[in-house]
Design an enzyme around this catalytic site. Structure first.
Site, PDB file in Angstrom:
ATOM      1  N   ASP A  45       0.590 -37.808  15.587  1.00 18.04           N
ATOM      2  CA  ASP A  45      -0.617 -37.567  16.363  1.00 18.04           C
ATOM      3  C   ASP A  45      -0.355 -36.652  17.555  1.00 18.04           C
ATOM      4  O   ASP A  45      -1.215 -35.860  17.944  1.00 18.04           O
ATOM      5  CB  ASP A  45      -1.196 -38.898  16.849  1.00 18.04           C
ATOM      6  N   GLY A  46       0.839 -36.751  18.137  1.00 22.12           N
ATOM      7  CA  GLY A  46       1.176 -35.874  19.255  1.00 22.12           C
ATOM      8  C   GLY A  46       1.178 -34.411  18.856  1.00 22.12           C
ATOM      9  O   GLY A  46       0.735 -33.541  19.614  1.00 22.12           O
TER      10      GLY A  46
END
EC number: 2.7.1.23
Length: 269
Positions: A45-46
Site C-alpha cells: 500500500d505504501g
C-alpha cells in the site's frame, strides 16, 4: 495501452517489474511514464500511495492497479504469480473503474493570503512541530464547534479509515460513501478542557476549518509525506472534487479486505 510500473525498490519487486516488462512486449502495450493510462504498483500500500502522489495531477486520465509482494494490502489486490494473468486481462478486456473519494486540504498562511493545496488518499494529520500540545479552534460549516487540546487530529478518507484512523478508534467507512472522518489524537479532557471525544463523520458538502491558537508552525502528514508549515493561519479540510480511479478485473470487496486483514484470511480457516 500506455502503462508505467512503480516498485517498492526491493529486489523482489524490481525483478517482478522486469519480468512484466518483458512479458508486455508480446502485447500492444507501451511503457510511458509521462502519460500512462494505467499505473501498476508493485510492492504494498505504501508503494501505491507513492504512485498516487506522483500522478495526482492527472487522476481523471489514469487508473491504478496494485501487485503486493509483501503483506496483503487494501489497495494491492494481485499476487506475484498472477502477473501474466493480469497482463492478459489488461489487454483482452475492458476493465471496470472503481472510484474512491479523496481528501482535500488547503493550508492558508498569514503571508498575503498565500495558500497551498494537497490531496490525500488515506489521511492527513495535524500536530505541532515539537510535539507540544496542539491547541486549535475547530469550525464546521463556518460555525465554531470546539477548541481542541491534545496531540493532534487525524482527518481520513473512507478508504483510509482502516489505517491510522482505525488505530485511533475511528469508524470503518465504506469507500462508496463520500465523506471524511475527524479523529482525535490523545485529546485532553478534564473539568477545565473538553472536546467532543468522538470521531466525527462529515459528508461531502461540509467543510472543516481548523485554526491554530498561539502557535503558527504546524506539521502535517499527507499520507506518507511529512511537511512543516510556518506562519499558518488555518487549514481547511473537505472531500475533494477529484477521485482516485482503480482498475478492477475481478471482485475485490471492501468488507472482505477488512475481514482478511483484521480477523482472518481464507487460508487460516
Amino acid at each position: 495501452m500506455r502503462y508505467t510500473i512503480l516498485t517498492k525498490g526491493d529486489s523482489k519487486s524490481n525483478a517482478l517489474k522486469h519480468k512484466m516488462i518483458n512479458h508486455m512486449k508480446d502485447f500492444q502495450m507501451v511503457e510511458d511514464s509521462e502519460n500512462p493510462e494505467i499505473v501498476i504498483s508493485v510492492g504494498g500500500d505504501g508503494t501505491l500511495l507513492q504512485a498516487f502522489h506522483q500522478y495526482s495531477h492527472m487522476l481523471s486520465k489514469v487508473a491504478f492497479v496494485g501487485i503486493h509482494t509483501g503483506h496483503l494490502g487494501f489497495y494491492a489486490d494481485w499476487l506475484p504469480h498472477e502477473v501474466e494473468k493480469l497482463i492478459i486481462e489488461i489487454n483482452n478486456s475492458e476493465f471496470q473503474v472503481i472510484e474512491y473519494p479523496l481528501l482535500e486540504l488547503i493550508v492558508r498562511y498569514n503571508d498575503n493570503g498565500y495558500e497551498t493545496r494537497y490531496l490525500a488518499l488515506n489521511e492527513a494529520t495535524m500536530k505541532t512541530e515539537n510535539g507540544s500540545t496542539l491547541v486549535v479552534d475547530v469550525n464546521i460549516r463556518g460555525k465554531h464547534f470546539e477548541r481542541f487540546r491534545g496531540d493532534g487530529l487525524c482527518i481520513s478518507t473512507p478508504s483510509g479509515s482502516t489505517a491510522y484512523n482505525k488505530a485511533l478508534g475511528g469508524a470503518l467507512i465504506h469507500p462508496s460513501l463520500e465523506a471524511m472522518q475527524i479523529a482525535e489524537i490523545a485529546s485532553i479532557n478534564n473539568r477545565v478542557f473538553r472536546t467532543v471525544g468522538s470521531p466525527l463523520v462529515l459528508p461531502k458538502h461540509h467543510t472543516c476549518l481548523i485554526t491554530p491558537v498561539n502557535h503558527d508552525t504546524i506539521r502535517t502528514t499527507i499520507d506518507h509525506v511529512s511537511i512543516k508549515h510556518k506562519n499558518v493561519n488555518a487549514i481547511q479540510y473537505r472531500v475533494a472534487n477529484e477521485k482516485v480511479r482503480f482498475a478492477r478485473f475481478r471482485p475485490f470487496p471492501f468488507w472482505k479486505r477488512v475481514h482478511d486483514s483484521f480477523i482472518s484470511s481464507d487460508d487460516e480457516r
